[in-house]
Design an enzyme around this catalytic site. Structure first.
Site, PDB file in Angstrom:
ATOM      1  N   PHE A   1       0.852  -1.189   0.000  1.00  0.00           N
ATOM      2  CA  PHE A   1       0.000   0.000   0.000  1.00  0.00           C
ATOM      3  C   PHE A   1       0.885   1.236   0.000  1.00  0.00           C
ATOM      4  O   PHE A   1       0.640   2.205   0.703  1.00  0.00           O
ATOM      5  CB  PHE A   1      -0.930  -0.013   1.219  1.00  0.00           C
ATOM      6  N   LEU A   2       1.990   1.135  -0.776  1.00  0.00           N
ATOM      7  CA  LEU A   2       2.986   2.218  -0.785  1.00  0.00           C
ATOM      8  C   LEU A   2       2.531   3.333  -1.717  1.00  0.00           C
ATOM      9  O   LEU A   2       2.140   3.080  -2.840  1.00  0.00           O
ATOM     10  CB  LEU A   2       4.337   1.676  -1.268  1.00  0.00           C
TER      11      LEU A   2
ATOM     12  N   ASN B   1      -7.569   0.358  -3.949  1.00  0.00           N
ATOM     13  CA  ASN B   1      -7.173   1.317  -4.992  1.00  0.00           C
ATOM     14  C   ASN B   1      -8.392   1.783  -5.782  1.00  0.00           C
ATOM     15  O   ASN B   1      -8.521   2.958  -6.115  1.00  0.00           O
ATOM     16  CB  ASN B   1      -6.149   0.677  -5.922  1.00  0.00           C
TER      17      ASN B   1
ATOM     18  N   GLY C   1      -3.445   9.967 -11.672  1.00  0.00           N
ATOM     19  CA  GLY C   1      -2.502   9.358 -12.630  1.00  0.00           C
ATOM     20  C   GLY C   1      -1.633   8.374 -11.874  1.00  0.00           C
ATOM     21  O   GLY C   1      -2.054   7.837 -10.850  1.00  0.00           O
TER      22      GLY C   1
ATOM     23  N   CYS D   1      -0.405   3.192 -10.715  1.00  0.00           N
ATOM     24  CA  CYS D   1      -1.320   2.282 -10.026  1.00  0.00           C
ATOM     25  C   CYS D   1      -2.788   2.530 -10.311  1.00  0.00           C
ATOM     26  O   CYS D   1      -3.458   1.694 -10.914  1.00  0.00           O
ATOM     27  CB  CYS D   1      -1.057   2.346  -8.515  1.00  0.00           C
TER      28      CYS D   1
HETATM   29  C1  UDX Z   1      -1.627   4.755  -4.817  1.00  0.00           C
HETATM   30  C2  UDX Z   1      -2.270   4.290  -3.504  1.00  0.00           C
HETATM   31  O1  UDX Z   1      -2.507   5.432  -2.674  1.00  0.00           O
HETATM   32  C3  UDX Z   1      -1.324   3.320  -2.791  1.00  0.00           C
HETATM   33  O2  UDX Z   1      -1.951   2.853  -1.605  1.00  0.00           O
HETATM   34  C4  UDX Z   1      -1.041   2.155  -3.736  1.00  0.00           C
HETATM   35  O3  UDX Z   1      -0.159   1.238  -3.112  1.00  0.00           O
HETATM   36  C5  UDX Z   1      -0.416   2.658  -5.013  1.00  0.00           C
HETATM   37  O4  UDX Z   1      -1.279   3.620  -5.643  1.00  0.00           O
HETATM   38  P1  UDX Z   1       0.183   6.486  -5.608  1.00  0.00           P
HETATM   39  O5  UDX Z   1      -0.391   6.185  -6.952  1.00  0.00           O
HETATM   40  O6  UDX Z   1       1.656   6.417  -5.422  1.00  0.00           O
HETATM   41  O7  UDX Z   1      -0.466   5.469  -4.497  1.00  0.00           O
HETATM   42  O8  UDX Z   1      -0.224   7.975  -5.211  1.00  0.00           O
HETATM   43  P2  UDX Z   1      -1.493   8.660  -4.530  1.00  0.00           P
HETATM   44  O9  UDX Z   1      -0.965   9.621  -3.537  1.00  0.00           O
HETATM   45  O10 UDX Z   1      -2.482   7.662  -4.065  1.00  0.00           O
HETATM   46  O11 UDX Z   1      -2.145   9.535  -5.739  1.00  0.00           O
HETATM   47  C6  UDX Z   1      -2.604   8.876  -6.876  1.00  0.00           C
HETATM   48  C7  UDX Z   1      -3.147   9.950  -7.832  1.00  0.00           C
HETATM   49  O12 UDX Z   1      -4.353  10.525  -7.302  1.00  0.00           O
HETATM   50  C8  UDX Z   1      -2.188  11.122  -8.064  1.00  0.00           C
HETATM   51  O13 UDX Z   1      -2.223  11.476  -9.443  1.00  0.00           O
HETATM   52  C9  UDX Z   1      -2.784  12.243  -7.232  1.00  0.00           C
HETATM   53  O14 UDX Z   1      -2.505  13.534  -7.788  1.00  0.00           O
HETATM   54  C10 UDX Z   1      -4.275  11.938  -7.350  1.00  0.00           C
HETATM   55  N1  UDX Z   1      -5.073  12.474  -6.246  1.00  0.00           N
HETATM   56  C11 UDX Z   1      -4.812  12.043  -4.981  1.00  0.00           C
HETATM   57  C12 UDX Z   1      -6.100  13.370  -6.522  1.00  0.00           C
HETATM   58  O15 UDX Z   1      -6.313  13.749  -7.666  1.00  0.00           O
HETATM   59  N2  UDX Z   1      -6.855  13.827  -5.489  1.00  0.00           N
HETATM   60  C13 UDX Z   1      -6.633  13.445  -4.197  1.00  0.00           C
HETATM   61  O16 UDX Z   1      -7.331  13.917  -3.310  1.00  0.00           O
HETATM   62  C14 UDX Z   1      -5.577  12.523  -3.933  1.00  0.00           C
END
Ligand code: UDX
Length: 452
Positions: free
Chosen positions: A170-171, A226, A275, A278
């Site tokens: 869940f990184l 996710n 984006g 994941c």
């Molecule tokens: C995600 C999951 O959070 C993590 O638990 C899993 O293991 C891998 O995928 P990650 O993709 O690294 O992690 O980043 P995250 O911080 O979750 O953001 C994902 C996307 O959502 C980013 O593009 C971020 O800009 C966007 N986002 C996040 C939003 O648009 N709004 C938000 O409120 C939060």
């Protein structure tokens, strides 16, 4: 269990069942997992099929930006708790626990490409000659762990006993080291007590809730988490569009919703959408696996469709201010898919840049970490597309500046300085990072997503 040592590899003081740990795949998940396990006291052999990546790691250079990872790499190369090894066979035959952290990219259809998992399973079958626990950490569709076990059994010589577990990660990029060492929970999908006990022993130093369940449930926990977070983001983006139509403020709606502990404020950030490596691929893989079991996944398909339209909606608002894009100079603040990373995979910021570039806009790009990652895909074209060294250079003679990644440094820019170097004082905020009142007081025409 052959006790053969991998070259230059001391047996660690902490071993379980006299075994050692190897991590196959040293990307954003594998390298964090290998160094995290070393940090909690295990000796770990790390293997990757990319010789360039392995050479960089051997020299103590992280192949990607991840806060805190560089220090851990140097620390555990020195402590010899982390041993990079290019030879998959050596790693497998010298360990009793193998964490599989290879990529599961998506195919055109959205289905997860499991060929790397299959390759590792067959290599394990060929080189392992004793008891082995395979731990699937890569995000893979439900039933993949069972397929790994079956593949190893099919291709193994007689007498190899292989257990398989699913231990989803869940990184989050940008906070991955902290997420590994201080997780909200550890999920262990197992199919026997021996496997459960081995994994509980490995993670003993980490104090958090540990959920032990079966393989398929563990895989579904990961995909469902996710998919839910992605859906939560698309939900607030849908609300943002209604806020625009009614003059409401989506950041205040999110605040009000988030005060309900059943909802929570996190992942209610409206903007140009999600984006990364994941969310986009996991939501598609989840839809695919659901539909392959004849489950109606239209909720997630709608969430994906909302996300895919964010960039176009944002560019409509830009055109409403600068009209024709061809020949206009647009400054870009942020290229990474989120702050805290140099990763631009499926980055909405990059989608904006590509669309502007294809429409003939003149682009000046800045990102604190991600410019090198973009340069390969979008080479510099003097006078057409330039990479600059500071957020202020982005504004020089610009007809608009677009904030596309929520890097904290962009929240504290000198707005008067930005305005004075722009040709047209227009700022588009794709991450609702700035305070609209402050920007307007500075004499800048400001637009964002879901706010008046
Ligand atoms: C995600 C999951 O959070 C993590 O638990 C899993 O293991 C891998 O995928 P990650 O993709 O690294 O992690 O980043 P995250 O911080 O979750 O953001 C994902 C996307 O959502 C980013 O593009 C971020 O800009 C966007 N986002 C996040 C939003 O648009 N709004 C938000 O409120 C939060």
């Amino acid at each position: 269990m052959r006790d053969g040592d991998v070259d230059g590899w001391e047996s660690s003081s902490k071993t379980m069942t006299n075994g050692k740990i190897s991590v196959v795949g040293l990307g954003h998940v594998g390298l964090v997992t290998a160094l995290g396990l070393a940090e909690i006291g295990w000796t770990v052999v790390g293997t990757d099929s990319d010789p360039k990546k392995l050479a960089a790691i051997r020299e103590g250079k992280c192949p990607f930006f991840e806060p805190g990872l560089q220090q851990l790499l140097v620390k555990h190369l020195d402590s010899r708790r982390f041993v990079p090894n290019g030879n998959l066979a050596d790693s497998i035959s010298a360990t009793s626990v193998v964490f599989i952290c290879v990529g599961t990219p998506q195919k055109e259809s959205g289905e997860a490409d499991l060929s790397q998992l299959d390759h590792v399973a067959r290599a394990i079958a060929e080189h392992s000659d004793g008891n082995l626990l395979l731990v699937e950490k890569s995000t893979a569709p439900v039933t993949s762990a069972r397929w790994i076990a079956r593949t190893v059994q099919q291709y193994s010589r007689d007498g190899v006993k292989v257990n398989v577990a699913c231990n989803p990660e869940f990184l989050r990029e940008g906070t991955a080291v902290n997420d590994f060492l201080h997780p909200d929970r550890i999920v262990l999908g197992v199919d026997c007590d021996e496997t459960r006990d081995t994994l509980l022993k490995i993670y003993e130093p980490i104090d958090c809730p540990k959920l032990v369940t079966d393989l398929n449930t563990a895989e579904l926990i990961k995909h469902s988490a996710n998919a839910f977070l992605s859906t939560k983001i698309s939900f607030i983006n849908m609300v943002a569009d209604l806020c625009e139509a009614t003059g409401a403020d989506v950041t205040k709606v999110a605040e009000g919703m988030g005060l309900d502990p059943r909802i929570g404020r996190a992942y209610l950030g409206a903007g140009i959408g999600f984006g990364g490596y994941c969310f986009p691929k996991d939501i598609r893989a989840f839809v695919h696996i659901g539909e392959s079991h004849r489950v109606d996944m239209s909720l997630l398909k709608a969430a994906e469709q909302i996300n895919l339209k964010r960039v176009d909606r944002f560019l409509e608002k830009l055109r409403a201010r600068v009209w024709v894009l061809r020949g206009k100079t647009i400054g870009i603040l942020g290229l990474a898919f989120k702050a805290g990373t140099d990763d631009v995979r499926e980055s909405p910021a990059l989608a904006v840049v590509r669309q502007l570039h294809s429409q003939g806009a003149i682009l000046r790009l800045y990102d604190p970490q991600a410019m090198d990652a973009v340069r390969q895909a979008l080479p510099e074209e003097p006078g057409r597309l330039e990479y600059v060294k500071s957020p202020y250079e982005v504004a020089k003679q610009a007809d608009a500046v677009l904030l596309l990644t929520e890097w904290p440094e962009f929240a504290n820019l000198d707005l008067a300085k930005l305005r004075d170097s722009m040709r047209l004082p227009v700022i588009g905020d794709g991450r609702n990072l700035l305070d609209p009142a402050a920007v307007r007081v500075a004499g800048i025409d400001y637009f964002s997503l879901g706010r008046p």
